[in-house]
Enzyme design. Structure first.
Site, PDB file in Angstrom:
ATOM      1  N   ASP A  91       0.865  -1.166   0.000  1.00  0.00           N
ATOM      2  CA  ASP A  91       0.000   0.000   0.000  1.00  0.00           C
ATOM      3  C   ASP A  91       0.915   1.233   0.000  1.00  0.00           C
ATOM      4  O   ASP A  91       1.995   1.200   0.575  1.00  0.00           O
ATOM      5  CB  ASP A  91      -0.864  -0.056   1.268  1.00  0.00           C
ATOM      6  CG  ASP A  91      -1.967   0.971   1.217  1.00  0.00           C
ATOM      7  OD1 ASP A  91      -2.071   1.680   0.178  1.00  0.00           O
ATOM      8  OD2 ASP A  91      -2.715   1.083   2.198  1.00  0.00           O
ATOM      9  N   SER A  92       0.452   2.296  -0.637  1.00  0.00           N
ATOM     10  CA  SER A  92       1.335   3.448  -0.860  1.00  0.00           C
ATOM     11  C   SER A  92       1.540   4.307   0.372  1.00  0.00           C
ATOM     12  O   SER A  92       2.415   5.156   0.394  1.00  0.00           O
ATOM     13  CB  SER A  92       0.727   4.329  -1.936  1.00  0.00           C
ATOM     14  OG  SER A  92      -0.472   4.911  -1.436  1.00  0.00           O
ATOM     15  N   GLY A  93       0.704   4.145   1.386  1.00  0.00           N
ATOM     16  CA  GLY A  93       0.801   5.031   2.539  1.00  0.00           C
ATOM     17  C   GLY A  93      -0.183   6.184   2.466  1.00  0.00           C
ATOM     18  O   GLY A  93      -0.332   6.936   3.425  1.00  0.00           O
ATOM     19  N   GLY A  94      -0.890   6.313   1.346  1.00  0.00           N
ATOM     20  CA  GLY A  94      -1.881   7.389   1.231  1.00  0.00           C
ATOM     21  C   GLY A  94      -2.875   7.344   2.387  1.00  0.00           C
ATOM     22  O   GLY A  94      -3.106   8.339   3.071  1.00  0.00           O
ATOM     23  N   PHE A  95      -3.398   6.161   2.629  1.00  0.00           N
ATOM     24  CA  PHE A  95      -4.410   6.019   3.684  1.00  0.00           C
ATOM     25  C   PHE A  95      -3.840   6.396   5.058  1.00  0.00           C
ATOM     26  O   PHE A  95      -4.491   7.087   5.841  1.00  0.00           O
ATOM     27  CB  PHE A  95      -4.940   4.580   3.706  1.00  0.00           C
ATOM     28  CG  PHE A  95      -6.027   4.365   4.713  1.00  0.00           C
ATOM     29  CD1 PHE A  95      -7.316   4.809   4.471  1.00  0.00           C
ATOM     30  CD2 PHE A  95      -5.756   3.730   5.923  1.00  0.00           C
ATOM     31  CE1 PHE A  95      -8.324   4.629   5.408  1.00  0.00           C
ATOM     32  CE2 PHE A  95      -6.752   3.541   6.876  1.00  0.00           C
ATOM     33  CZ  PHE A  95      -8.042   3.996   6.615  1.00  0.00           C
ATOM     34  N   ASP A 145      -2.185   8.356  -3.312  1.00  0.00           N
ATOM     35  CA  ASP A 145      -3.449   9.021  -3.617  1.00  0.00           C
ATOM     36  C   ASP A 145      -3.895   9.919  -2.468  1.00  0.00           C
ATOM     37  O   ASP A 145      -3.362   9.852  -1.369  1.00  0.00           O
ATOM     38  CB  ASP A 145      -4.547   7.994  -3.944  1.00  0.00           C
ATOM     39  CG  ASP A 145      -4.805   7.021  -2.794  1.00  0.00           C
ATOM     40  OD1 ASP A 145      -3.935   6.888  -1.919  1.00  0.00           O
ATOM     41  OD2 ASP A 145      -5.872   6.380  -2.778  1.00  0.00           O
ATOM     42  N   GLN A 207     -10.974   6.620  -7.026  1.00  0.00           N
ATOM     43  CA  GLN A 207     -11.544   7.339  -5.888  1.00  0.00           C
ATOM     44  C   GLN A 207     -12.878   7.960  -6.306  1.00  0.00           C
ATOM     45  O   GLN A 207     -13.400   7.636  -7.357  1.00  0.00           O
ATOM     46  CB  GLN A 207     -10.562   8.436  -5.431  1.00  0.00           C
ATOM     47  CG  GLN A 207      -9.283   7.900  -4.799  1.00  0.00           C
ATOM     48  CD  GLN A 207      -9.525   7.338  -3.391  1.00  0.00           C
ATOM     49  OE1 GLN A 207     -10.647   7.337  -2.897  1.00  0.00           O
ATOM     50  NE2 GLN A 207      -8.459   6.852  -2.758  1.00  0.00           N
ATOM     51  N   GLY A 235     -11.040   4.372  -0.850  1.00  0.00           N
ATOM     52  CA  GLY A 235     -11.940   5.316  -0.206  1.00  0.00           C
ATOM     53  C   GLY A 235     -13.290   4.735   0.170  1.00  0.00           C
ATOM     54  O   GLY A 235     -14.269   5.469   0.304  1.00  0.00           O
ATOM     55  N   ASP A 285      -8.205  -6.928   1.291  1.00  0.00           N
ATOM     56  CA  ASP A 285      -7.326  -6.975   2.461  1.00  0.00           C
ATOM     57  C   ASP A 285      -8.062  -6.284   3.592  1.00  0.00           C
ATOM     58  O   ASP A 285      -8.942  -5.455   3.356  1.00  0.00           O
ATOM     59  CB  ASP A 285      -6.024  -6.203   2.223  1.00  0.00           C
ATOM     60  CG  ASP A 285      -6.227  -4.711   2.359  1.00  0.00           C
ATOM     61  OD1 ASP A 285      -6.848  -4.109   1.458  1.00  0.00           O
ATOM     62  OD2 ASP A 285      -5.815  -4.131   3.386  1.00  0.00           O
ATOM     63  N   CYS A 323     -14.873 -24.974  11.267  1.00  0.00           N
ATOM     64  CA  CYS A 323     -13.600 -24.448  10.784  1.00  0.00           C
ATOM     65  C   CYS A 323     -12.524 -25.525  10.951  1.00  0.00           C
ATOM     66  O   CYS A 323     -12.509 -26.243  11.934  1.00  0.00           O
ATOM     67  CB  CYS A 323     -13.231 -23.199  11.587  1.00  0.00           C
ATOM     68  SG  CYS A 323     -11.607 -22.528  11.186  1.00  0.00           S
ATOM     69  N   CYS A 325      -9.133 -24.806  10.890  1.00  0.00           N
ATOM     70  CA  CYS A 325      -7.839 -24.161  11.135  1.00  0.00           C
ATOM     71  C   CYS A 325      -7.102 -24.883  12.262  1.00  0.00           C
ATOM     72  O   CYS A 325      -7.682 -25.703  12.989  1.00  0.00           O
ATOM     73  CB  CYS A 325      -8.012 -22.684  11.471  1.00  0.00           C
ATOM     74  SG  CYS A 325      -8.450 -22.364  13.190  1.00  0.00           S
ATOM     75  N   CYS A 328      -8.838 -24.502  15.706  1.00  0.00           N
ATOM     76  CA  CYS A 328     -10.105 -25.229  15.878  1.00  0.00           C
ATOM     77  C   CYS A 328      -9.915 -26.742  15.873  1.00  0.00           C
ATOM     78  O   CYS A 328     -10.715 -27.470  16.459  1.00  0.00           O
ATOM     79  CB  CYS A 328     -11.100 -24.823  14.789  1.00  0.00           C
ATOM     80  SG  CYS A 328     -11.677 -23.122  14.995  1.00  0.00           S
ATOM     81  N   HIS A 354      -7.079 -18.322  13.606  1.00  0.00           N
ATOM     82  CA  HIS A 354      -8.449 -18.671  13.239  1.00  0.00           C
ATOM     83  C   HIS A 354      -9.079 -17.593  12.343  1.00  0.00           C
ATOM     84  O   HIS A 354      -9.665 -17.902  11.306  1.00  0.00           O
ATOM     85  CB  HIS A 354      -9.318 -18.889  14.476  1.00  0.00           C
ATOM     86  CG  HIS A 354     -10.772 -18.921  14.147  1.00  0.00           C
ATOM     87  ND1 HIS A 354     -11.378 -20.052  13.624  1.00  0.00           N
ATOM     88  CD2 HIS A 354     -11.719 -17.960  14.182  1.00  0.00           C
ATOM     89  CE1 HIS A 354     -12.652 -19.769  13.365  1.00  0.00           C
ATOM     90  NE2 HIS A 354     -12.888 -18.522  13.698  1.00  0.00           N
TER      91      HIS A 354
HETATM   92 ZN   LIG Z   1     -10.688 -22.009  13.238  1.00  0.00          ZN
END
Ligand SMILES: [Zn+2]
Length: 394
Positions: A91-95, A145, A207, A235, A285, A323, A325, A328, A354
């Protein structure tokens, strides 16, 4: 071509695809765990591989401040530094500049701000951010951005969107210069001129706030600039109503080419994944699975629960009986609750394991449903169980 996108199945706007990168393929739809500081909190790369993660995120703003993108470059780039040999997106760091940093001044040149760590003055321009992302060396890099709050009026959205497009042109020009002058592999190695790993895919970001016309216009203008490998949708999930968010995704779905991957930035609650996949999104993400895990919140097929609650003190069931994982498969709610309230590190780790696994599985199951041609009924059943049987919501 270093980056290609092949669609293997479609249902309405939803699609199952394969996004190929220099560090391997990403089967889409895909959830990308967030490794802000070159680590997905409490998980190591082997955990992520076992869970089937294919692409993860790093963050230019955070890694620029600590340990410094120059340090990462000297250590061979982000893949080598964190020992992750699958695809990475930065990520560019804009956020972060617009959400974490203080005392911002935005000009056409860039943004001056104070580091949230030590208050030091910093300056980000499209060119500086491209140099940072070059040093990190991810496969996919996001443009710098201008990010605005979710409820911003149309004039503000237009201004920020137009500035973002002007910054995109500067990002592209600078990246092309860097690819020629600063090869990605360590300089001590022989560097073949056609090395596909030298190429980074710059994703533009659509945007426009919650204003359809602004979104359409941005999508159109961005497409006219270059043959991009994919598109970011930015955004959203920044304070607007969910319905407005879903509507904007629909608008962008119609405005962007269906031949390229779309990445919905920072959106990744279970219901959002499913609604957005239906509207043609391929990549996601979100920090929610690890951040919520640190508060004791657990995603399950029956909604969210909070492991701190007394009722789980002697509960022998796994976090989510459906689940598979590593948490679990072995541990009870009672044990994980005990670890969590005792502030044992293993408790946090199991909750992260999890939750990240849960989101990776949703994307995987959605992909399979699209391939089977029954996404509509699968998603309807999934959402109705998740939304209606959640008496223990947090
Ligand atoms: Zn799990």
């Amino acid at each position: 071509m270093s980056f290609t996108f092949d669609i293997v199945a479609k249902t309405g706007s939803a699609r199952a695809g394969v996004f190929s990168t220099p560090h391997g393929p990403v089967e889409t739809p895909a959830f990308m765990p967030v490794g802000t500081l070159a680590t997905v909190k409490s998980l190591d790369p082997d955990d992520l591989v076992r869970m089937g993660a294919s692409m993860i995120l790093g963050n230019a703003y955070h890694l620029h401040l600590r340990p410094g993108d120059d340090v990462v470059r000297e250590m061979g780039g982000l893949h080598e530094f964190m020992r992750w040999d699958r695809p990475i997106l930065t990520d560019s760091g804009g956020f972060q500049v617009f959400s974490l940093a203080q005392l911002r001044t935005v000009t056409e040149e860039g943004v001056e701000f104070q580091s949230h760590l030590d208050g030091s003055r910093r300056f980000f321009t499209p060119e500086i951010v491209m140099q940072i992302e070059r040093n990190l060396g991810a496969d996919v890099i996001m443009q710098f951005d201008h990010v605005i709050p979710g409820q911003s009026d149309e004039a503000t959205a237009r201004d920020a969107s137009e500035r973002s497009i002007r910054w995109l042109e500067r990002c592209l020009k600078e990246l092309q210069r860097l690819e020629e002058t600063q090869p990605l592999e360590p300089p001590r190695e022989e560097f073949p001129p056609d090395n596909p790993r030298n190429h980074q895919a710059l994703f533009p970001i659509v945007q426009g706030g919650i204003h359809s016309q602004r979104r359409r216009e941005a999508a159109e203008r961005i497409q006219g600039l270059y043959d991009w490998a994919g598109f970011g949708i930015g955004g959203l999930s920044v304070g607007e109503e969910k319905d407005a968010m879903y509507e904007m995704i629909r608008v962008v779905d119609e405005a962007l080419p269906r031949t390229h991957p779309r990445y919905l930035m920072g959106v990744g609650f279970p219901e959002d994944l499913i609604e957005a996949i239906e509207r043609g999104v391929d990549l996601f993400d979100c920090v929610a699975p690890t951040r919520m895990g640190r508060n004791g919140a657990v995603f399950t097929h029956d909604g969210r629960l909070n492991i701190k609650r007394t009722e789980y003190r002697t509960d022998p069931r796994p976090l989510d009986p459906d689940c598979d994982c590593a948490a679990c498969m072995r541990f009870s709610r009672a044990y994980i609750r005990h670890l969590f309230v005792s502030e044992e590190i293993l408790g946090l780790r199991l909750l992260s394991l999890h939750n990240v696994h849960f989101l990776l599985s949703i994307a995987r199951d959605a992909r399979q449903a699209i391939i089977n041609g029954d996404y509509e009924s699968w998603s309807r059943d999934w959402l109705s169980r998740y939304r209606t049987s959640s008496p223990l919501a947090v």
